[in-house]
Design an enzyme around this catalytic site. Structure first.
Site, PDB file in Angstrom:
ATOM      1  N   GLY A  72       1.317  -0.956   0.563  1.00  0.00           N
ATOM      2  CA  GLY A  72       0.313  -0.154   0.053  1.00  0.00           C
ATOM      3  C   GLY A  72       0.690   1.628   0.274  1.00  0.00           C
ATOM      4  O   GLY A  72       2.340   1.010   0.038  1.00  0.00           O
ATOM      5  N   LEU A  73       0.417   2.282  -0.608  1.00  0.00           N
ATOM      6  CA  LEU A  73       0.914   4.034  -0.357  1.00  0.00           C
ATOM      7  C   LEU A  73       1.746   4.250   1.126  1.00  0.00           C
ATOM      8  O   LEU A  73       1.302   3.565   2.036  1.00  0.00           O
ATOM      9  CB  LEU A  73      -0.202   4.968  -0.357  1.00  0.00           C
ATOM     10  CG  LEU A  73      -1.452   4.909  -1.592  1.00  0.00           C
ATOM     11  CD1 LEU A  73      -1.912   6.353  -2.073  1.00  0.00           C
ATOM     12  CD2 LEU A  73       0.135   5.034  -3.097  1.00  0.00           C
ATOM     13  N   GLY A 131       2.632   5.577   4.519  1.00  0.00           N
ATOM     14  CA  GLY A 131       1.046   6.254   5.409  1.00  0.00           C
ATOM     15  C   GLY A 131       0.144   5.595   4.845  1.00  0.00           C
ATOM     16  O   GLY A 131      -0.959   6.084   5.885  1.00  0.00           O
ATOM     17  N   ALA A 132      -0.521   4.133   4.513  1.00  0.00           N
ATOM     18  CA  ALA A 132      -1.727   3.961   4.331  1.00  0.00           C
ATOM     19  C   ALA A 132      -1.725   3.347   5.671  1.00  0.00           C
ATOM     20  O   ALA A 132      -2.965   2.668   6.166  1.00  0.00           O
ATOM     21  CB  ALA A 132      -2.017   2.766   3.119  1.00  0.00           C
ATOM     22  N   GLY A 133      -0.823   2.573   6.853  1.00  0.00           N
ATOM     23  CA  GLY A 133      -0.621   1.952   7.378  1.00  0.00           C
ATOM     24  C   GLY A 133       0.047   0.493   7.519  1.00  0.00           C
ATOM     25  O   GLY A 133      -0.258  -0.398   8.272  1.00  0.00           O
ATOM     26  N   LYS A 134       0.796   0.292   6.906  1.00  0.00           N
ATOM     27  CA  LYS A 134       0.804  -1.321   6.420  1.00  0.00           C
ATOM     28  C   LYS A 134       1.870  -1.495   8.071  1.00  0.00           C
ATOM     29  O   LYS A 134       1.489  -2.072   8.527  1.00  0.00           O
ATOM     30  CB  LYS A 134       1.864  -1.339   5.758  1.00  0.00           C
ATOM     31  CG  LYS A 134       1.753  -1.020   4.160  1.00  0.00           C
ATOM     32  CD  LYS A 134       2.877  -1.254   2.869  1.00  0.00           C
ATOM     33  CE  LYS A 134       3.171  -0.503   3.480  1.00  0.00           C
ATOM     34  NZ  LYS A 134       2.959   0.896   2.873  1.00  0.00           N
ATOM     35  N   THR A 135       2.941  -0.729   8.247  1.00  0.00           N
ATOM     36  CA  THR A 135       3.511  -1.223   9.541  1.00  0.00           C
ATOM     37  C   THR A 135       2.964  -0.799  10.926  1.00  0.00           C
ATOM     38  O   THR A 135       3.356  -1.782  11.696  1.00  0.00           O
ATOM     39  CB  THR A 135       4.448   0.304   9.763  1.00  0.00           C
ATOM     40  OG1 THR A 135       5.527   0.731   8.257  1.00  0.00           O
ATOM     41  CG2 THR A 135       6.023  -0.052  10.680  1.00  0.00           C
ATOM     42  N   SER A 195       6.263  -1.726  -2.251  1.00  0.00           N
ATOM     43  CA  SER A 195       5.344  -2.428  -3.198  1.00  0.00           C
ATOM     44  C   SER A 195       4.698  -2.264  -4.607  1.00  0.00           C
ATOM     45  O   SER A 195       3.541  -2.918  -4.796  1.00  0.00           O
ATOM     46  CB  SER A 195       5.192  -4.182  -3.171  1.00  0.00           C
ATOM     47  OG  SER A 195       4.501  -4.107  -2.301  1.00  0.00           O
TER      48      SER A 195
HETATM   49  P1  ADP Z   1       2.689   2.756   6.041  1.00  0.00           P
HETATM   50  O1  ADP Z   1       3.697   1.869   6.743  1.00  0.00           O
HETATM   51  O2  ADP Z   1       1.729   2.504   5.564  1.00  0.00           O
HETATM   52  O3  ADP Z   1       4.052   3.415   5.623  1.00  0.00           O
HETATM   53  P2  ADP Z   1       2.005   3.619   8.732  1.00  0.00           P
HETATM   54  O4  ADP Z   1       1.825   2.849   9.237  1.00  0.00           O
HETATM   55  O5  ADP Z   1       3.456   3.941   9.788  1.00  0.00           O
HETATM   56  O6  ADP Z   1       1.754   3.486   7.119  1.00  0.00           O
HETATM   57  O7  ADP Z   1       1.347   4.888   8.633  1.00  0.00           O
HETATM   58  C1  ADP Z   1      -0.009   5.009   9.230  1.00  0.00           C
HETATM   59  C2  ADP Z   1      -0.545   6.008   9.782  1.00  0.00           C
HETATM   60  O8  ADP Z   1      -2.062   5.985   9.671  1.00  0.00           O
HETATM   61  C3  ADP Z   1      -0.304   5.778  11.134  1.00  0.00           C
HETATM   62  O9  ADP Z   1      -0.238   7.222  12.043  1.00  0.00           O
HETATM   63  C4  ADP Z   1      -1.764   5.007  12.579  1.00  0.00           C
HETATM   64  O10 ADP Z   1      -1.433   5.511  13.334  1.00  0.00           O
HETATM   65  C5  ADP Z   1      -2.259   6.117  10.801  1.00  0.00           C
HETATM   66  N1  ADP Z   1      -4.134   4.629  11.237  1.00  0.00           N
HETATM   67  C6  ADP Z   1      -5.263   5.708  11.239  1.00  0.00           C
HETATM   68  N2  ADP Z   1      -6.561   4.270  11.804  1.00  0.00           N
HETATM   69  C7  ADP Z   1      -5.312   3.657  11.219  1.00  0.00           C
HETATM   70  C8  ADP Z   1      -5.509   2.483  10.705  1.00  0.00           C
HETATM   71  N3  ADP Z   1      -6.756   1.581  11.147  1.00  0.00           N
HETATM   72  N4  ADP Z   1      -4.568   1.196  10.598  1.00  0.00           N
HETATM   73  C9  ADP Z   1      -3.212   1.414  10.293  1.00  0.00           C
HETATM   74  N5  ADP Z   1      -3.087   2.866  10.886  1.00  0.00           N
HETATM   75  C10 ADP Z   1      -3.651   3.357  10.715  1.00  0.00           C
END
Ligand code: ADP
Length: 185
Positions: free
Chosen positions: A14-15, A17-21, A88
């Site tokens: 995913g993009l 900031g999408a929430g992967k980590t 990816s």
């Molecule tokens: P990525 O790893 O995809 O770049 P991150 O996990 O680092 O993204 O960041 C995602 C952000 O979105 C975090 O600040 C997280 O707290 C927020 N967030 C809000 N809602 C959700 C959710 N339902 N699941 C995952 N992250 C979320």
């Protein structure tokens, strides 16, 4: 000692900031607490060692994913649950890795670009908009969403807990973890 844990690679795409980590870490915590063998391949960390020196052209991004897939395969075929979080962006290489690994569960972590940009967890979107970073996925580089992921987490609509339950529930359904892991949340 017997080890009857079935290995699997769980691939979060995913993009930025999408929430992967965030989802990966929460899933990891539950799986470890249940005594599973777990390993993590995080895109940002991998790029500092295993794929150090690779850039962000399509060729380099594909090579990055191919190497992550190689290691994930070694681990998961030895009974480890491997959690991969990496943007990816290209469908073909994700599918190539899926074919090679076999035990592969794709999690599409889906949030609209505008939401990811609003969150801007690492300040990278701001830099990409200012032209300080080139080839940034979603801004001036493509992202090809999975067509048929095992799991889709819409992180702008569901809570983290809901996303985590979805992932664990599907792993349970697919027989990679016992039923109690998902239901004891
Ligand atoms: P990525 O790893 O995809 O770049 P991150 O996990 O680092 O993204 O960041 C995602 C952000 O979105 C975090 O600040 C997280 O707290 C927020 N967030 C809000 N809602 C959700 C959710 N339902 N699941 C995952 N992250 C979320």
């Amino acid at each position: 000692m017997t080890n009857d844990q079935r290995g699997v690679t769980i691939w979060f795409t995913g993009l930025s900031g999408a929430g992967k980590t965030t989802i990966r870490m929460a899933v990891e915590q539950v799986l470890r607490a249940q005594g599973n063998k777990v390993e993590v391949l995080d895109g940002d960390i991998v790029r500092q060692n295993l794929t150090h020196g690779l850039g962000f052209s399509k060729e380099d991004r594909d090579e990055n994913i191919r190497r992550i897939g190689f290691v994930a395969h070694l681990l998961s075929r030895n009974g480890v649950i491997v959690l991969v979080s990496a943007i990816s962006p290209y469908r073909q290489i994700r599918d190539e890795v899926r074919q090679r690994i076999g035990d592969f569960v794709e999690v599409y972590v889906n949030a609209p670009l505008a939401v990811c940009e609003q969150r801007d967890v690492k300040g990278l979107y701001k830099k990409a908009r200012a032209g300080e970073i080139k080839q940034f996925t979603g801004i001036d580089d493509p992202y090809e969403p999975p067509l048929n992921p095992e799991i889709e987490c819409k992180t702008d609509e569901e809570t983290l807990e809901e996303s985590v339950a979805k992932v664990l529930g599907r792993l349970e359904q697919l027989g990679y973890i016992p039923a109690s892991v998902a239901t004891n949340l």
